[in-house]
Design a protein around this motif. Sequence first.
Motif, PDB file in Angstrom:
ATOM      1  N   MET A 266       0.853  -1.172   0.000  1.00 34.26           N
ATOM      2  CA  MET A 266       0.000   0.000   0.000  1.00 34.26           C
ATOM      3  C   MET A 266       0.904   1.242   0.000  1.00 34.26           C
ATOM      4  O   MET A 266       1.864   1.318   0.762  1.00 34.26           O
ATOM      5  CB  MET A 266      -0.874   0.001   1.260  1.00 34.26           C
ATOM      6  CG  MET A 266      -1.634   1.279   1.459  1.00 34.26           C
ATOM      7  SD  MET A 266      -2.491   1.397   3.049  1.00 34.26           S
ATOM      8  CE  MET A 266      -3.636   0.071   2.929  1.00 34.26           C
ATOM      9  N   ARG A 267       0.557   2.174  -0.851  1.00 37.47           N
ATOM     10  CA  ARG A 267       1.317   3.426  -0.896  1.00 37.47           C
ATOM     11  C   ARG A 267       0.865   4.347   0.229  1.00 37.47           C
ATOM     12  O   ARG A 267      -0.262   4.254   0.716  1.00 37.47           O
ATOM     13  CB  ARG A 267       1.132   4.122  -2.234  1.00 37.47           C
ATOM     14  CG  ARG A 267       1.778   3.356  -3.383  1.00 37.47           C
ATOM     15  CD  ARG A 267       1.622   4.075  -4.672  1.00 37.47           C
ATOM     16  NE  ARG A 267       0.189   4.156  -4.991  1.00 37.47           N
ATOM     17  CZ  ARG A 267      -0.303   4.820  -5.998  1.00 37.47           C
ATOM     18  NH1 ARG A 267       0.501   5.466  -6.810  1.00 37.47           N
ATOM     19  NH2 ARG A 267      -1.600   4.852  -6.218  1.00 37.47           N
ATOM     20  N   ARG A 268       1.742   5.220   0.621  1.00 38.56           N
ATOM     21  CA  ARG A 268       1.431   6.156   1.705  1.00 38.56           C
ATOM     22  C   ARG A 268       0.257   7.059   1.338  1.00 38.56           C
ATOM     23  O   ARG A 268      -0.569   7.384   2.190  1.00 38.56           O
ATOM     24  CB  ARG A 268       2.697   6.973   2.022  1.00 38.56           C
ATOM     25  CG  ARG A 268       2.705   7.765   3.277  1.00 38.56           C
ATOM     26  CD  ARG A 268       3.016   7.025   4.560  1.00 38.56           C
ATOM     27  NE  ARG A 268       4.205   6.239   4.635  1.00 38.56           N
ATOM     28  CZ  ARG A 268       5.314   6.580   5.253  1.00 38.56           C
ATOM     29  NH1 ARG A 268       5.421   7.756   5.819  1.00 38.56           N
ATOM     30  NH2 ARG A 268       6.335   5.761   5.312  1.00 38.56           N
ATOM     31  N   THR A 269       0.144   7.433   0.062  1.00 44.74           N
ATOM     32  CA  THR A 269      -0.997   8.262  -0.351  1.00 44.74           C
ATOM     33  C   THR A 269      -2.314   7.512  -0.180  1.00 44.74           C
ATOM     34  O   THR A 269      -3.317   8.107   0.216  1.00 44.74           O
ATOM     35  CB  THR A 269      -0.854   8.735  -1.812  1.00 44.74           C
ATOM     36  OG1 THR A 269      -0.669   7.606  -2.658  1.00 44.74           O
ATOM     37  CG2 THR A 269       0.306   9.707  -1.977  1.00 44.74           C
ATOM     38  N   ASP A 270      -2.315   6.217  -0.445  1.00 44.47           N
ATOM     39  CA  ASP A 270      -3.510   5.406  -0.222  1.00 44.47           C
ATOM     40  C   ASP A 270      -3.848   5.336   1.263  1.00 44.47           C
ATOM     41  O   ASP A 270      -5.016   5.406   1.653  1.00 44.47           O
ATOM     42  CB  ASP A 270      -3.326   3.990  -0.768  1.00 44.47           C
ATOM     43  CG  ASP A 270      -3.181   3.950  -2.274  1.00 44.47           C
ATOM     44  OD1 ASP A 270      -3.761   4.826  -2.951  1.00 44.47           O
ATOM     45  OD2 ASP A 270      -2.490   3.056  -2.775  1.00 44.47           O
ATOM     46  N   PHE A 271      -2.833   5.202   2.083  1.00 45.92           N
ATOM     47  CA  PHE A 271      -3.035   5.174   3.529  1.00 45.92           C
ATOM     48  C   PHE A 271      -3.737   6.446   3.997  1.00 45.92           C
ATOM     49  O   PHE A 271      -4.740   6.391   4.710  1.00 45.92           O
ATOM     50  CB  PHE A 271      -1.696   5.000   4.254  1.00 45.92           C
ATOM     51  CG  PHE A 271      -1.800   5.152   5.737  1.00 45.92           C
ATOM     52  CD1 PHE A 271      -2.145   4.065   6.530  1.00 45.92           C
ATOM     53  CD2 PHE A 271      -1.562   6.383   6.349  1.00 45.92           C
ATOM     54  CE1 PHE A 271      -2.261   4.206   7.910  1.00 45.92           C
ATOM     55  CE2 PHE A 271      -1.670   6.527   7.721  1.00 45.92           C
ATOM     56  CZ  PHE A 271      -2.022   5.439   8.501  1.00 45.92           C
TER      57      PHE A 271
ATOM     58  N   VAL B  54       1.320  -0.914   5.064  1.00 41.08           N
ATOM     59  CA  VAL B  54       0.252  -1.901   5.224  1.00 41.08           C
ATOM     60  C   VAL B  54       0.166  -2.393   6.665  1.00 41.08           C
ATOM     61  O   VAL B  54      -0.920  -2.645   7.186  1.00 41.08           O
ATOM     62  CB  VAL B  54       0.402  -3.066   4.215  1.00 41.08           C
ATOM     63  CG1 VAL B  54       1.609  -3.932   4.530  1.00 41.08           C
ATOM     64  CG2 VAL B  54      -0.865  -3.877   4.153  1.00 41.08           C
ATOM     65  N   VAL B  55       1.282  -2.501   7.343  1.00 40.36           N
ATOM     66  CA  VAL B  55       1.295  -2.916   8.750  1.00 40.36           C
ATOM     67  C   VAL B  55       0.616  -1.852   9.607  1.00 40.36           C
ATOM     68  O   VAL B  55      -0.187  -2.169  10.494  1.00 40.36           O
ATOM     69  CB  VAL B  55       2.742  -3.177   9.231  1.00 40.36           C
ATOM     70  CG1 VAL B  55       2.797  -3.397  10.736  1.00 40.36           C
ATOM     71  CG2 VAL B  55       3.337  -4.362   8.485  1.00 40.36           C
TER      72      VAL B  55
ATOM     73  N   ILE C  14      -4.430   0.201  12.445  1.00 43.18           N
ATOM     74  CA  ILE C  14      -5.574   1.120  12.519  1.00 43.18           C
ATOM     75  C   ILE C  14      -6.868   0.319  12.445  1.00 43.18           C
ATOM     76  O   ILE C  14      -7.806   0.553  13.216  1.00 43.18           O
ATOM     77  CB  ILE C  14      -5.514   2.175  11.391  1.00 43.18           C
ATOM     78  CG1 ILE C  14      -4.365   3.156  11.623  1.00 43.18           C
ATOM     79  CG2 ILE C  14      -6.840   2.904  11.235  1.00 43.18           C
ATOM     80  CD1 ILE C  14      -4.557   4.106  12.783  1.00 43.18           C
ATOM     81  N   CYS C  15      -6.941  -0.637  11.540  1.00 44.48           N
ATOM     82  CA  CYS C  15      -8.149  -1.455  11.396  1.00 44.48           C
ATOM     83  C   CYS C  15      -8.453  -2.222  12.674  1.00 44.48           C
ATOM     84  O   CYS C  15      -9.619  -2.322  13.077  1.00 44.48           O
ATOM     85  CB  CYS C  15      -7.998  -2.429  10.226  1.00 44.48           C
ATOM     86  SG  CYS C  15      -7.985  -1.642   8.612  1.00 44.48           S
TER      87      CYS C  15
END
Length: 66
Positions: free
Chosen positions: A1-6, A47-48, A53-54
């Motif tokens: 996952m890219r930081r922008t997606d995060f 992603v970790v 967060i989830c």
Amino acid sequence: MRRTDFWRRMEHVFGSAYARSVAADQVLPQLGGRTVEQAFAGGEETVVVWRAICQAYTDRVPGTLR
């Protein structure tokens, strides 16, 4: 996952202003007692951090973003 997606996901879940506050202030046991910002500074994979967060906010993160 890219930081922008995060960050896009964080803003979707918490709103733009509160997302940054959560990242800076909320210590998560899932990240070894660090904040999101500390985890990123320590080189943790995006992603970790998102999975943490989830886990921490199961009531806020919709299933479509998990």
